[in-house]
Write a protein that holds these residues in place. Structure first.
Motif, PDB file in Angstrom:
ATOM      1  N   ASP A 292     -53.542 -40.045  10.876  1.00 26.78           N
ATOM      2  CA  ASP A 292     -53.866 -41.041  12.064  1.00 26.78           C
ATOM      3  C   ASP A 292     -53.793 -40.645  13.445  1.00 26.78           C
ATOM      4  O   ASP A 292     -54.736 -40.751  14.107  1.00 26.78           O
ATOM      5  N   LEU A 293     -52.988 -39.379  13.698  1.00 21.73           N
ATOM      6  CA  LEU A 293     -53.026 -38.556  14.968  1.00 21.73           C
ATOM      7  C   LEU A 293     -54.523 -38.191  15.114  1.00 21.73           C
ATOM      8  O   LEU A 293     -55.175 -38.199  16.138  1.00 21.73           O
ATOM      9  N   ALA A 294     -55.307 -37.671  13.812  1.00 16.94           N
ATOM     10  CA  ALA A 294     -56.465 -36.822  13.948  1.00 16.94           C
ATOM     11  C   ALA A 294     -57.683 -38.130  14.120  1.00 16.94           C
ATOM     12  O   ALA A 294     -58.717 -37.836  14.842  1.00 16.94           O
ATOM     13  N   GLN A 295     -57.514 -39.217  13.492  1.00 16.07           N
ATOM     14  CA  GLN A 295     -58.379 -40.190  13.472  1.00 16.07           C
ATOM     15  C   GLN A 295     -58.335 -40.841  15.218  1.00 16.07           C
ATOM     16  O   GLN A 295     -59.513 -40.978  15.730  1.00 16.07           O
ATOM     17  N   VAL A 296     -57.330 -40.548  15.735  1.00 18.35           N
ATOM     18  CA  VAL A 296     -57.268 -41.179  17.175  1.00 18.35           C
ATOM     19  C   VAL A 296     -57.856 -40.162  18.207  1.00 18.35           C
ATOM     20  O   VAL A 296     -58.581 -40.594  18.904  1.00 18.35           O
ATOM     21  N   THR A 297     -57.534 -38.864  17.849  1.00 18.53           N
ATOM     22  CA  THR A 297     -58.072 -37.822  19.033  1.00 18.53           C
ATOM     23  C   THR A 297     -59.314 -37.185  18.492  1.00 18.53           C
ATOM     24  O   THR A 297     -60.184 -36.890  19.578  1.00 18.53           O
ATOM     25  N   ILE A 298     -59.913 -37.379  17.425  1.00 19.83           N
ATOM     26  CA  ILE A 298     -60.867 -36.554  16.969  1.00 19.83           C
ATOM     27  C   ILE A 298     -62.175 -37.526  16.525  1.00 19.83           C
ATOM     28  O   ILE A 298     -63.160 -37.149  16.451  1.00 19.83           O
ATOM     29  N   GLY A 299     -61.576 -38.355  15.562  1.00 24.15           N
ATOM     30  CA  GLY A 299     -62.404 -39.472  14.870  1.00 24.15           C
ATOM     31  C   GLY A 299     -62.395 -38.893  13.542  1.00 24.15           C
ATOM     32  O   GLY A 299     -61.639 -38.430  12.936  1.00 24.15           O
ATOM     33  N   ASP A 300     -63.437 -39.598  12.735  1.00 21.72           N
ATOM     34  CA  ASP A 300     -63.585 -39.453  11.445  1.00 21.72           C
ATOM     35  C   ASP A 300     -63.533 -37.898  10.950  1.00 21.72           C
ATOM     36  O   ASP A 300     -63.168 -37.679   9.913  1.00 21.72           O
ATOM     37  N   ALA A 301     -64.157 -37.064  11.842  1.00 24.13           N
ATOM     38  CA  ALA A 301     -64.256 -35.481  11.439  1.00 24.13           C
ATOM     39  C   ALA A 301     -62.823 -35.162  11.197  1.00 24.13           C
ATOM     40  O   ALA A 301     -62.597 -34.107  10.577  1.00 24.13           O
ATOM     41  N   GLY A 302     -62.010 -35.703  12.095  1.00 23.02           N
ATOM     42  CA  GLY A 302     -60.425 -35.230  12.018  1.00 23.02           C
ATOM     43  C   GLY A 302     -59.708 -35.480  10.553  1.00 23.02           C
ATOM     44  O   GLY A 302     -58.835 -34.736  10.348  1.00 23.02           O
ATOM     45  N   MET A 303     -60.116 -36.499   9.976  1.00 22.14           N
ATOM     46  CA  MET A 303     -59.746 -36.649   8.639  1.00 22.14           C
ATOM     47  C   MET A 303     -59.893 -35.493   7.765  1.00 22.14           C
ATOM     48  O   MET A 303     -58.870 -35.203   6.851  1.00 22.14           O
ATOM     49  N   VAL A 304     -61.048 -34.958   7.738  1.00 22.27           N
ATOM     50  CA  VAL A 304     -61.325 -33.624   6.834  1.00 22.27           C
ATOM     51  C   VAL A 304     -60.624 -32.442   7.510  1.00 22.27           C
ATOM     52  O   VAL A 304     -60.012 -31.830   6.673  1.00 22.27           O
ATOM     53  N   ILE A 306     -57.661 -32.309   8.919  1.00 19.82           N
ATOM     54  CA  ILE A 306     -56.385 -32.691   8.620  1.00 19.82           C
ATOM     55  C   ILE A 306     -56.140 -32.397   7.191  1.00 19.82           C
ATOM     56  O   ILE A 306     -55.109 -31.510   6.627  1.00 19.82           O
ATOM     57  N   GLY A 307     -57.121 -32.675   6.073  1.00 24.06           N
ATOM     58  CA  GLY A 307     -57.010 -32.337   4.803  1.00 24.06           C
ATOM     59  C   GLY A 307     -56.975 -30.709   4.606  1.00 24.06           C
ATOM     60  O   GLY A 307     -56.197 -30.388   3.883  1.00 24.06           O
ATOM     61  N   ILE A 308     -57.719 -30.234   5.433  1.00 30.10           N
ATOM     62  CA  ILE A 308     -57.887 -28.593   5.326  1.00 30.10           C
ATOM     63  C   ILE A 308     -56.554 -28.166   5.793  1.00 30.10           C
ATOM     64  O   ILE A 308     -55.883 -27.387   5.013  1.00 30.10           O
ATOM     65  N   ILE A 309     -55.923 -28.674   6.865  1.00 34.81           N
ATOM     66  CA  ILE A 309     -54.757 -27.859   7.435  1.00 34.81           C
ATOM     67  C   ILE A 309     -53.409 -28.162   6.297  1.00 34.81           C
ATOM     68  O   ILE A 309     -52.945 -27.362   6.023  1.00 34.81           O
ATOM     69  N   VAL A 310     -53.747 -29.502   5.955  1.00 40.51           N
ATOM     70  CA  VAL A 310     -52.459 -29.644   4.913  1.00 40.51           C
ATOM     71  C   VAL A 310     -52.567 -28.861   3.667  1.00 40.51           C
ATOM     72  O   VAL A 310     -51.443 -28.367   3.196  1.00 40.51           O
ATOM     73  N   VAL A 311     -53.855 -28.678   3.274  1.00 41.11           N
ATOM     74  CA  VAL A 311     -54.132 -27.695   2.030  1.00 41.11           C
ATOM     75  C   VAL A 311     -53.551 -26.439   2.459  1.00 41.11           C
ATOM     76  O   VAL A 311     -52.773 -25.692   1.455  1.00 41.11           O
ATOM     77  N   LEU A 312     -53.654 -25.833   3.638  1.00 41.19           N
ATOM     78  CA  LEU A 312     -53.381 -24.220   3.840  1.00 41.19           C
ATOM     79  C   LEU A 312     -51.882 -24.445   4.047  1.00 41.19           C
ATOM     80  O   LEU A 312     -51.377 -23.257   3.739  1.00 41.19           O
ATOM     81  N   ALA A 313     -51.234 -25.456   4.688  1.00 44.01           N
ATOM     82  CA  ALA A 313     -49.742 -25.397   4.944  1.00 44.01           C
ATOM     83  C   ALA A 313     -49.212 -25.311   3.400  1.00 44.01           C
ATOM     84  O   ALA A 313     -48.221 -24.685   3.246  1.00 44.01           O
ATOM     85  N   ALA A 314     -49.613 -26.099   2.506  1.00 38.47           N
ATOM     86  CA  ALA A 314     -49.073 -26.250   1.197  1.00 38.47           C
ATOM     87  C   ALA A 314     -49.262 -24.738   0.252  1.00 38.47           C
ATOM     88  O   ALA A 314     -48.459 -24.430  -0.372  1.00 38.47           O
ATOM     89  N   LEU A 315     -50.502 -24.363   0.347  1.00 35.26           N
ATOM     90  CA  LEU A 315     -50.813 -23.105   0.048  1.00 35.26           C
ATOM     91  C   LEU A 315     -50.008 -21.887   0.344  1.00 35.26           C
ATOM     92  O   LEU A 315     -49.427 -21.146  -0.246  1.00 35.26           O
ATOM     93  N   THR A 316     -49.648 -21.977   1.746  1.00 35.15           N
ATOM     94  CA  THR A 316     -48.558 -21.071   2.429  1.00 35.15           C
ATOM     95  C   THR A 316     -47.505 -21.180   1.737  1.00 35.15           C
ATOM     96  O   THR A 316     -46.700 -20.193   1.215  1.00 35.15           O
ATOM     97  N   SER A 317     -46.938 -22.504   1.749  1.00 35.13           N
ATOM     98  CA  SER A 317     -45.761 -22.428   0.968  1.00 35.13           C
ATOM     99  C   SER A 317     -45.551 -22.240  -0.505  1.00 35.13           C
ATOM    100  O   SER A 317     -44.518 -21.708  -1.007  1.00 35.13           O
ATOM    101  N   ALA A 318     -46.579 -22.869  -1.291  1.00 32.82           N
ATOM    102  CA  ALA A 318     -46.621 -22.359  -2.735  1.00 32.82           C
ATOM    103  C   ALA A 318     -46.582 -20.851  -2.971  1.00 32.82           C
ATOM    104  O   ALA A 318     -45.856 -20.369  -3.722  1.00 32.82           O
ATOM    105  N   ASN A 319     -47.543 -20.031  -2.235  1.00 34.23           N
ATOM    106  CA  ASN A 319     -47.577 -18.834  -2.417  1.00 34.23           C
ATOM    107  C   ASN A 319     -46.221 -18.068  -2.155  1.00 34.23           C
ATOM    108  O   ASN A 319     -45.686 -17.141  -2.904  1.00 34.23           O
ATOM    109  N   ALA A 320     -45.376 -18.322  -1.028  1.00 32.05           N
ATOM    110  CA  ALA A 320     -44.041 -17.870  -0.858  1.00 32.05           C
ATOM    111  C   ALA A 320     -43.087 -18.322  -1.868  1.00 32.05           C
ATOM    112  O   ALA A 320     -42.214 -17.391  -2.062  1.00 32.05           O
ATOM    113  N   THR A 321     -43.272 -19.464  -2.264  1.00 33.04           N
ATOM    114  CA  THR A 321     -42.271 -19.907  -3.331  1.00 33.04           C
ATOM    115  C   THR A 321     -42.217 -19.321  -4.662  1.00 33.04           C
ATOM    116  O   THR A 321     -41.391 -19.018  -5.419  1.00 33.04           O
ATOM    117  N   ILE A 322     -43.630 -19.015  -4.935  1.00 32.24           N
ATOM    118  CA  ILE A 322     -43.912 -18.272  -6.217  1.00 32.24           C
ATOM    119  C   ILE A 322     -43.435 -16.844  -5.882  1.00 32.24           C
ATOM    120  O   ILE A 322     -43.075 -16.346  -6.997  1.00 32.24           O
TER     121      ILE A 322
END
Length: 472
Positions: A292-304, A306-322
């Motif tokens: 929602d934050l990305a939609q307000v500030t950047i528009g539809d491109a922000g949705m993609v 945010i998806g990439i940023i969330v994936v990177l965040a989860a990948l970082t946590s998953a690698n450290a957890t492993i």
């Protein structure tokens, strides 16, 4: 086989015993050696904690507080409580550095039986459940970005487990190198979110957000803190790399405290951005707050984006957890001959390869559960939370026990304001254990059931060992 009741590095007597055993077996016994820098340690801790949770839980926190000021205060309190826990762990890790981490502390305080149950829980519930949970997050977002069929999310999640496990099997240097790279990308992604919030928010939107910043439901401050502390969870993973830090014992205390400070700052800035763009009411009603934050500030491109940023965040946590998770399996294998396969340390890779493999197989099995349920993420949260907070509470109690059992033990770092701060840590963990039982469903019962299976395995170990001795 080294005794886990002995500290790492071992005493002269233990070294002599180990060397004698090695000569008899005609092969050296491989053990962890210092291979991680201070930056590596901070990258692992920050990477474990700052995952996808910060893109999901703030809306739940906002729905349970009365004002924007209270909303930000909960996150500051979360950082303070986490810092208290980190100070407790700083004493334990600097006094008893060991690749077994919590397992080693529980062994020294309560004996091998309880420590075995923790190692079993970590291998089958806590760590593997967390890996599966993070993989589900990545799978869900990747499926939205690029679908590969009906089971896209599950397939992506399985691929993440396999890929990251393989990376860490290659060696600790490669695994931590990937971690450094991911944490840098994650921080860049967070900076993009912050920049979008404070630089590209329309003036009328910011004004509207400010006007409703005090409009909240105020349902439960206590429940809000549950979500905050869950988002801060994971800093205790530092215990599993305490024996591999180049800067020594005092360095681990510095790494823990610095990591909590960085994490708290990141969380405050991100939540300030949410509040600036959406306001408290908008946050509370949002199902995907970062999107929602990305939609307000950047528009539809922000949705993609945010998806990439969330994936990177989860990948970082998953690698450290492993990376940290396999080290408990390694300690379990060194202490119980039945699991000796797990207790083999690969000197060339400087990692417990067999422990990684077993951990990966169990995590894949948990990912496979998504074939039977479409609530994989929620189920994994329920599955892991009660068991995790129960044992974290026991680690806090272990600090009191070890102070009494080993008062003469050199302590390079001591918790300030003892016993007040450790008591706060134990009470907080006990409250979260209670809350995770009260606010979760069937998944929690399954996790507890798996822990009960560990009790049966513990009771069966003497019989198994006796049979092995008779057939040997």
């Amino acid at each position: 086989m080294p005794n886990l009741n002995e500290d790492y590095p071992a005493t002269d007597a233990t070294l002599a015993s180990t060397e004698a055993t090695a000569l008899i077996e005609e092969k050296p016994i491989a053990e962890p050696r210092p291979a991680l820098s201070m930056f590596d340690a901070v990258a692992v801790i920050v990477g474990v904690v700052v995952g996808a949770g910060i893109f999901r839980t703030p809306s739940l926190v906002a729905a349970n507080v009365e004002s924007g000021t209270m909303f930000l205060t909960t996150w500051l309190l979360g950082g303070l409580v986490s810092l208290i826990g980190a100070l407790c762990y700083a004493e334990l890790t600097t006094t008893f550095p060991h690749a077994g981490g919590d397992y080693h502390f529980l062994t020294r305080a309560f004996g091998k039986r309880l420590a075995f149950l923790f190692a079993w829980a970590r291998m089958s519930v806590i760590q593997t459940g967390s890996i599966a949970l993070l993989s589900f997050i990545i799978g869900d977002y990747m499926a939205q970005l690029y679908s590969i069929g009906e089971f896209s999310s599950v397939l992506y999640a399985a691929l993440v487990v396999i890929l990251l496990t393989a990376i860490n099997i290659i060696g600790v240097s490669f695994g931590t190198g990937v971690q450094r790279f991911l944490i840098i990308l994650e921080i860049l992604g967070i900076l993009i979110v912050l920049g979008a919030a404070f630089l590209f928010t329309p003036n009328e939107t910011a004004a509207a957000a400010t006007s409703n910043a005090g409009a909240g439901n105020g349902t439960s401050m206590g429940l809000a803190m549950v979500f905050v502390l869950l988002t801060f969870g994971g800093w205790n993973e530092a215990a599993y790399i305490s024996a591999e830090l180049k800067s020594g014992r005092r360095g681990m205390a510095t790494a823990l405290i610095a990591s909590i400070a960085i994490i708290t700052l990141i969380y405050l800035l991100i939540n300030l951005a949410y509040l600036h763009v959406l306001g408290l009411e908008g946050m509370a009603s949002s199902a995907a707050i970062a999107a929602d934050l990305a939609q307000v500030t950047i528009g539809d491109a922000g949705m993609v984006l945010i998806g990439i940023i969330v994936v990177l965040a989860a990948l970082t946590s998953a690698n450290a957890t492993i990376l940290t998770g396999a080290r408990t399996n390694y300690a379990l294998g060194r202490d119980f001959p039945v699991f000796s396969y797990l207790g083999q340390w690969n000197t060339k890779a400087s990692s417990p390869v067999n422990a990684y493999v077993v951990q990966g197989v169990i995590a894949l099995a948990l990912v496979g559960l998504a074939l039977f349920t479409r609530t994989g993420f929620e189920t994994m949260v329920e599955y892991t939370a009660p068991v995790f907070w129960f044992f974290l509470m026991l680690v806090g109690i272990a600090l009191f026990v070890l102070r009494r059992k080993e008062p003469e033990r050199p302590r390079p770092f001591k918790v300030p304001l003892y016993p007040v701060l450790p008591l706060i840590f134990c009470l907080t963990s006990a409250y979260l254990f209670y809350s995770s039982l009260m606010y979760t469903g069937l998944g929690a019962l399954v996790g507890i059931g798996v822990l009960a299976v560990g009790v049966l395995v513990l009771l069966a170990i003497p019989r198994i060992q006796k049979q092995e001795e008779q057939t040997a």
